[in-house]
Design a protein around this motif. Structure first.
Motif, PDB file in Angstrom:
ATOM      1  N   ALA A   1       8.202  72.432  71.139  1.00  0.00           N
ATOM      2  CA  ALA A   1       8.246  72.413  72.602  1.00  0.00           C
ATOM      3  C   ALA A   1       7.134  71.531  73.171  1.00  0.00           C
ATOM      4  O   ALA A   1       7.334  70.829  74.169  1.00  0.00           O
TER       5      ALA A   1
ATOM      6  N   SER B   1       7.699  68.326  75.450  1.00  0.00           N
ATOM      7  CA  SER B   1       7.042  68.326  76.760  1.00  0.00           C
ATOM      8  C   SER B   1       6.259  67.040  77.000  1.00  0.00           C
ATOM      9  O   SER B   1       6.257  66.507  78.111  1.00  0.00           O
TER      10      SER B   1
ATOM     11  N   VAL C   1       3.282  68.255  79.197  1.00  0.00           N
ATOM     12  CA  VAL C   1       3.884  67.472  80.286  1.00  0.00           C
ATOM     13  C   VAL C   1       2.812  66.700  81.039  1.00  0.00           C
ATOM     14  O   VAL C   1       2.987  65.516  81.344  1.00  0.00           O
TER      15      VAL C   1
ATOM     16  N   SER D   1       3.244  73.767  76.574  1.00  0.00           N
ATOM     17  CA  SER D   1       4.270  72.892  77.155  1.00  0.00           C
ATOM     18  C   SER D   1       3.804  72.293  78.481  1.00  0.00           C
ATOM     19  O   SER D   1       4.003  71.097  78.723  1.00  0.00           O
ATOM     20  N   ALA D   2       3.199  73.095  79.339  1.00  0.00           N
ATOM     21  CA  ALA D   2       2.706  72.578  80.616  1.00  0.00           C
ATOM     22  C   ALA D   2       1.621  71.523  80.388  1.00  0.00           C
ATOM     23  O   ALA D   2       1.610  70.472  81.040  1.00  0.00           O
TER      24      ALA D   2
ATOM     25  N   LYS E   1       8.781  64.566  77.909  1.00  0.00           N
ATOM     26  CA  LYS E   1       9.246  64.812  79.280  1.00  0.00           C
ATOM     27  C   LYS E   1       8.214  64.267  80.270  1.00  0.00           C
ATOM     28  O   LYS E   1       8.571  63.627  81.253  1.00  0.00           O
TER      29      LYS E   1
ATOM     30  N   PHE F   1      10.626  76.444  78.262  1.00  0.00           N
ATOM     31  CA  PHE F   1      10.316  76.539  76.840  1.00  0.00           C
ATOM     32  C   PHE F   1       9.671  77.878  76.497  1.00  0.00           C
ATOM     33  O   PHE F   1      10.012  78.502  75.496  1.00  0.00           O
TER      34      PHE F   1
ATOM     35  N   ALA G   1       4.851  70.410  86.077  1.00  0.00           N
ATOM     36  CA  ALA G   1       4.492  70.597  84.671  1.00  0.00           C
ATOM     37  C   ALA G   1       4.827  72.007  84.198  1.00  0.00           C
ATOM     38  O   ALA G   1       5.117  72.225  83.029  1.00  0.00           O
TER      39      ALA G   1
ATOM     40  N   PRO H   1       8.980  72.818  82.702  1.00  0.00           N
ATOM     41  CA  PRO H   1       9.283  72.872  81.269  1.00  0.00           C
ATOM     42  C   PRO H   1       8.550  74.018  80.566  1.00  0.00           C
ATOM     43  O   PRO H   1       9.086  74.636  79.641  1.00  0.00           O
ATOM     44  N   GLY H   2       7.337  74.322  81.012  1.00  0.00           N
ATOM     45  CA  GLY H   2       6.605  75.446  80.434  1.00  0.00           C
ATOM     46  C   GLY H   2       7.363  76.749  80.585  1.00  0.00           C
ATOM     47  O   GLY H   2       7.435  77.552  79.651  1.00  0.00           O
TER      48      GLY H   2
END
Length: 186
Positions: A17, A21, A149, A145-146, A24, A43, A36, A39-40
């Motif tokens: 992930a 990210s 991104v 994930s955040a 992304k 995922f 951001a 996606p966090g």
């Protein structure tokens, strides 16, 4: 399973992930903290949901899920990666790769969390407290994930077409890696 082992498991499950990210973020360019987190949330939510589902399914369905999980992830990631490469060649600045829309995020969330389903099945055999395990996996994935991104966004503004190509290649290679691991070739 102890909390430290669970944390390392969560980090390991989060790496796919995180990589997606970053891709992304590369496609999105400059990214606000709120964007951001999208996606966090996707995922992290799926990384938490999949082990729970796996735990609920238990060993009864293990042979069906683990025998095809790598093919599902491979197909989704190669399709999305090839789409990113096509967009980079066409010079499209917006499109599926920069989308945070439902369809694309759902596909990416499923593709990056399918291995967590298999982990959840193993949780059914171990003495694992499922709710703390799910919370740890989901929270770790959300944060990584955040951050991914945001990191991708820092580099994407200057090199959008190259970043889209790199992101597409990363998704394809990630799909191949998952397939090879699923076939026990790595």
């Amino acid at each position: 399973m102890g909390y430290l082992a669970l944390f390392f498991l969560a980090v390991g499950l989060s790496m796919d992930a995180f990589a997606v990210s970053v891709c992304k973020g590369l496609a999105l360019g400059k990214v606000s903290l709120g964007r951001a987190c999208v996606p966090g949330l996707w995922f992290g939510g799926f990384q938490g949901l999949m082990p729970l589902l796996g735990w609920l399914l238990g060993s009864r369905f293990a042979q069906y899920i683990t025998s095809v999980d790598h093919w599902i992830a491979f197909g989704l990631l190669v399709f999305l990666g090839a789409n990113m490469l096509r967009e980079a060649r066409a010079g499209e600045s917006e499109g599926a790769s920069a989308s945070l829309g439902f369809g694309e995020m759902l596909a990416l969330a499923v593709a990056t969390s399918i291995d967590a389903l298999a982990v959840g099945i193993t949780f059914a055999f171990l003495e694992v407290e499922i709710l703390p395990a799910v919370a740890c996996i989901a929270g770790t994935t959300f944060v990584l994930s955040a951050v991914g991104v945001k990191l991708g966004g820092l580099f994407g503004l200057r090199y959008r077409a190259k970043a889209q190509s790199l992101g597409g290649l990363i998704l394809i290679l990630l799909g191949v890696k998952i397939l090879l691991e699923g076939l026990h070739l790595l």
